[in-house]
Scaffold this motif. Structure first.
Motif, mmCIF file in Angstrom:
data_model
loop_
_atom_site.group_PDB
_atom_site.id
_atom_site.type_symbol
_atom_site.label_atom_id
_atom_site.label_comp_id
_atom_site.label_asym_id
_atom_site.label_seq_id
_atom_site.Cartn_x
_atom_site.Cartn_y
_atom_site.Cartn_z
ATOM 1 N N PHE A 1 -5.591 -1.404 3.049
ATOM 2 C CA PHE A 1 -4.682 -1.068 4.155
ATOM 3 C C PHE A 1 -4.952 -1.958 5.353
ATOM 4 N N TRP A 2 -6.230 -2.041 5.764
ATOM 5 C CA TRP A 2 -6.565 -2.832 6.948
ATOM 6 C C TRP A 2 -6.225 -4.293 6.734
ATOM 7 N N GLU B 1 -2.465 -4.818 6.944
ATOM 8 C CA GLU B 1 -1.976 -4.689 8.319
ATOM 9 C C GLU B 1 -2.356 -5.912 9.150
ATOM 10 N N ARG C 1 0.935 5.981 12.055
ATOM 11 C CA ARG C 1 0.445 4.628 12.325
ATOM 12 C C ARG C 1 0.284 3.838 11.038
ATOM 13 N N SER C 2 1.375 3.683 10.321
ATOM 14 C CA SER C 2 1.354 2.891 9.096
ATOM 15 C C SER C 2 2.766 2.390 8.901
ATOM 16 N N LYS C 3 3.011 1.802 7.729
ATOM 17 C CA LYS C 3 4.376 1.320 7.482
ATOM 18 C C LYS C 3 5.379 2.465 7.521
ATOM 19 N N MET D 1 -2.286 9.321 10.708
ATOM 20 C CA MET D 1 -2.375 8.230 9.739
ATOM 21 C C MET D 1 -0.988 7.831 9.250
ATOM 22 N N TYR E 1 0.837 -1.205 0.000
ATOM 23 C CA TYR E 1 0.000 0.000 0.000
ATOM 24 C C TYR E 1 0.875 1.259 0.000
ATOM 25 N N THR F 1 -2.787 4.853 2.886
ATOM 26 C CA THR F 1 -2.492 5.178 4.283
ATOM 27 C C THR F 1 -3.397 6.293 4.787
ATOM 28 N N ARG G 1 -7.163 5.074 4.706
ATOM 29 C CA ARG G 1 -7.434 3.807 5.410
ATOM 30 C C ARG G 1 -8.395 2.924 4.614
#
Lengths: 257, 383
Positions: A126-127, A130, B208-210, B205, A114, A119, A122
């Protein structure tokens, strides 16, 4: 059987000089799939220098590194990892302020598909990614019995578990060859035995090739199928553990003449 | 132990934000747009908004990426001037006749976004060469770049000293451009709040992601990060540009809140609330690696700054204390020393305040501390 004969890792006349000092020269090694090869030598022999060349930290001044027949010279460290070489460090290098789970998740970064838009918004993709990664990471941690410590900050783990976490993180990069730099350093005998079991477990499960630097001779003699000995950057012996143990050159290098 | 409670969390946050906004609307209604509300509270909220964005965006590169940048206000200056010049151009082209129309809002949104993008481009150009350096060297070179940017703007024929700050150009910024008078500040206060919320959400956002994981990994150990397959230079440059983007947005809000723009307010030696070191102080005070900490610290620093300069109680203090207060920088220094003595990691450390799992976080923190104690005890016994 034909492709079995292509070694996972091959180096051809690998060498590096720092200024006028020849650190390693004419280093040749072949590691095949599923093999566990030991690299030993006295202090300052150039073992870690070899590892640094195999991971792109140092640029070799001569010779080449081949991973499954593909030349990796001149690439950057993260490209070496992407090609399939992962490593651990002699002095543990964890992401100390991150949790155990995040340490493993960070190593997945290069495989995450992604991008920025997913990001920020969302999206389901993405979910989904993850969630899958979290499961994968917990699965990996469970090999090392760390899954119940997933939410701990990495710096708070005991020493032995930090070592294991470092190996788990290396495994997360989905590699073909694992380089372990003194995994048993500073461990007590119980922890070393546990580590041995772990190394055997990951070999059986992933079928990867492992190259290992170690000072603990009992560990090396126990688990390595082949051993290569270097001293002052020159390979002085290679062969089966029993042969190495009797080799007069090796004994001379370790004990003096 | 690990549960997916995100949907619940979003709901909770939305409810809290809605309640706060409704409360604010009541508050506004109660004061009826009177003198104090119009002249003190609304400008304060504007100022808080851009300070929050500024501190949080610097936290991305300082707290999460671990790269000390002292030129952040340079990016803010780029954003401020870009927004102001664009709005002036729009004004001269006659796009908006009445201030409450949709055309005005569209131009406003366009100005803010353009300011962010331009600042991000400048951030990228600065970041590519600068991020090859580390630590003190990076701090020095970003400090230099910040000054260079301000000086370039100062010498531009259409912007700097002879452009927007003095003479007729400043008046036109006040009356026609983005420079809001008090009435417009009250009308468009929601723009400031909404922009701040959107920016904060975007930063959360990102963290809290890669991307967030990768940059925190780089902060903790760059060699290990690249040995884990993270392209360190890409993530560093990208994060630097991303944080410059928000500095640019903060600059656009600054241009809205002020009738005149002057490069000296972004200069490094400026003693006011808007210089790059002051923003660094805000980030350190709130806690490096905690966006909520930056928000709290920005508000605290704003209040301290405001009270020192305008507080009624200051006049009742003994004369020698008042004299100290006429050098606000001294007061900030004392605050910083106190914080560093008692909470070396800042008010929040790397902890993110979250309403949803406030209590479970406290429990987890206690567990972690206990584990740390056990570990050090064991190390003592073994060593």
């Amino acid at each position: 059987m034909a492709e079995e004969r292509i070694p996972v890792l091959e180096t051809r006349k690998l060498g590096i000089t720092f200024g006028g000092l020849v650190a390693v020269s004419d280093f040749n090694i072949k590691v095949f799939r599923g093999e566990l090869v030991g690299l030993i030598g006295p202090n300052g022999a150039g073992k870690t220098t070899v590892f640094n060349m195999l991971t792109g930290v140092y640029k070799p001044t001569e010779g080449s590194v081949l991973l499954e027949g593909e030349v990796l010279n001149g690439k950057k460290t993260h490209q070496f990892v992407a090609a399939g070489i992962a490593r651990t460090f002699q002095n543990i290098r964890l992401f100390k302020q991150m949790t155990v789970l995040e340490n493993v998740l960070a190593a997945f970064t290069k495989d995450i598909k992604y991008g920025m838009i997913e990001t920020l918004f969302r999206t389901p993709k993405f979910w989904k990614t993850e969630k899958e990664l979290k499961e994968k990471a917990l699965d990996l941690l469970s090999i090392f019995h760390l899954e119940d410590k997933a939410e701990y900050v990495a710096a708070n783990l005991p020493y032995g578990q930090q070592r294991k976490l470092e190996i788990a993180r290396a495994l997360a990069t989905d590699m073909k060859l694992l380089l372990l730099d003194e995994p048993a350093a500073g461990m007590n005998p119980t922890e070393t035995t546990e580590l041995l079991e772990c190394i055997n477990a990951i070999r059986n499960r992933f079928g990867i090739a492992i190259l290992l630097i170690e000072h603990d001779m009992s560990l090396v003699m126990n688990i390595c199928e082949r051993i290569q000995v270097i001293d002052y950057g020159i390979t002085i012996a290679e062969g089966l553990p029993e042969e190495i143990a009797k080799n007069p050159k090796v004994i001379a290098a370790y004990l003096g003449q | 132990m690990i549960k997916n409670r995100t949907a619940q969390g979003y709901l909770l946050n939305t409810v809290v934000i809605a309640v706060l906004l409704i409360g604010f609307a009541f508050f506004k209604g109660a004061l009826g747009g009177g003198g104090e509300f119009k002249l003190i509270i609304v400008p304060s909220i504007w100022q808080c908004c851009y300070l929050i964005i500024l501190a949080a965006s610097l936290n991305l590169s300082l707290g999460f990426l671990g790269q000390l940048s002292l030129g952040h206000c340079g990016f803010m200056a780029v954003g401020a001037y870009a927004a102001a010049l664009l709005s002036l151009a729009a004004e001269r082209a006659g796009v908006f006749e009445d201030k409450s129309g949709t055309a005005f809002l569209l131009v406003l949104a366009g100005c803010i976004i353009a300011a962010g993008i331009l600042a991000a481009i400048v951030g990228l150009l600065v970041g590519i060469p600068a991020l090859r350096l580390k630590g003190d060297y990076l701090a020095i070179i970003t400090l230099g770049f910040g000054m260079i940017i301000v000086n370039i703007i100062n010498n531009l024929p259409f912007a700097g000293q002879e452009g927007l700050a003095l003479g007729s150009a400043s008046a036109s910024l006040y009356k026609n451009g983005l420079g809001f008078g008090t009435a417009l500040k009250v009308t468009y206060i929601w723009v400031a709040i909404a922009v701040t919320l959107v920016c904060l959400v975007m930063m959360f956002m990102f963290v809290r992601s890669k991307y967030g994981r990768a940059i925190r990994a780089i902060r903790d150990d760059e060699i290990a990060a690249s040995a884990s397959g993270i392209n360190t230079s890409y993530y560093k440059t990208f994060t630097f540009a991303y944080s410059a983007f928000f500095a640019g947005v903060a600059g656009a809000l600054y241009a809205c809140a002020n009738a005149t723009l002057s490069t000296s307010s972004f200069a490094f030696a400026n003693g006011g609330i808007l210089n790059s070191t002051f923003v660094v102080v805000m980030v350190v005070l709130g806690g490096m690696g905690s966006l909520t900490g930056s928000i709290v610290a920005a508000v605290i620093m704003f209040l301290v700054n405001y009270q020192i300069k305008n507080g009624v109680w200051v006049q009742h203090l003994p004369a020698w204390l008042q004299n100290i207060f006429s050098f606000p920088m001294l007061v900030y220094a004392v605050i910083l020393i106190i914080v560093i003595m008692f909470r070396p990691k800042g008010i929040f450390g790397s902890y993110e305040l979250s309403l949803r799992n406030f209590f479970s976080d406290i429990k987890l923190q206690r567990q972690n501390r206990l584990a740390q104690k056990l570990e050090s005890k064991e190390a003592l016994r073994n060593g």
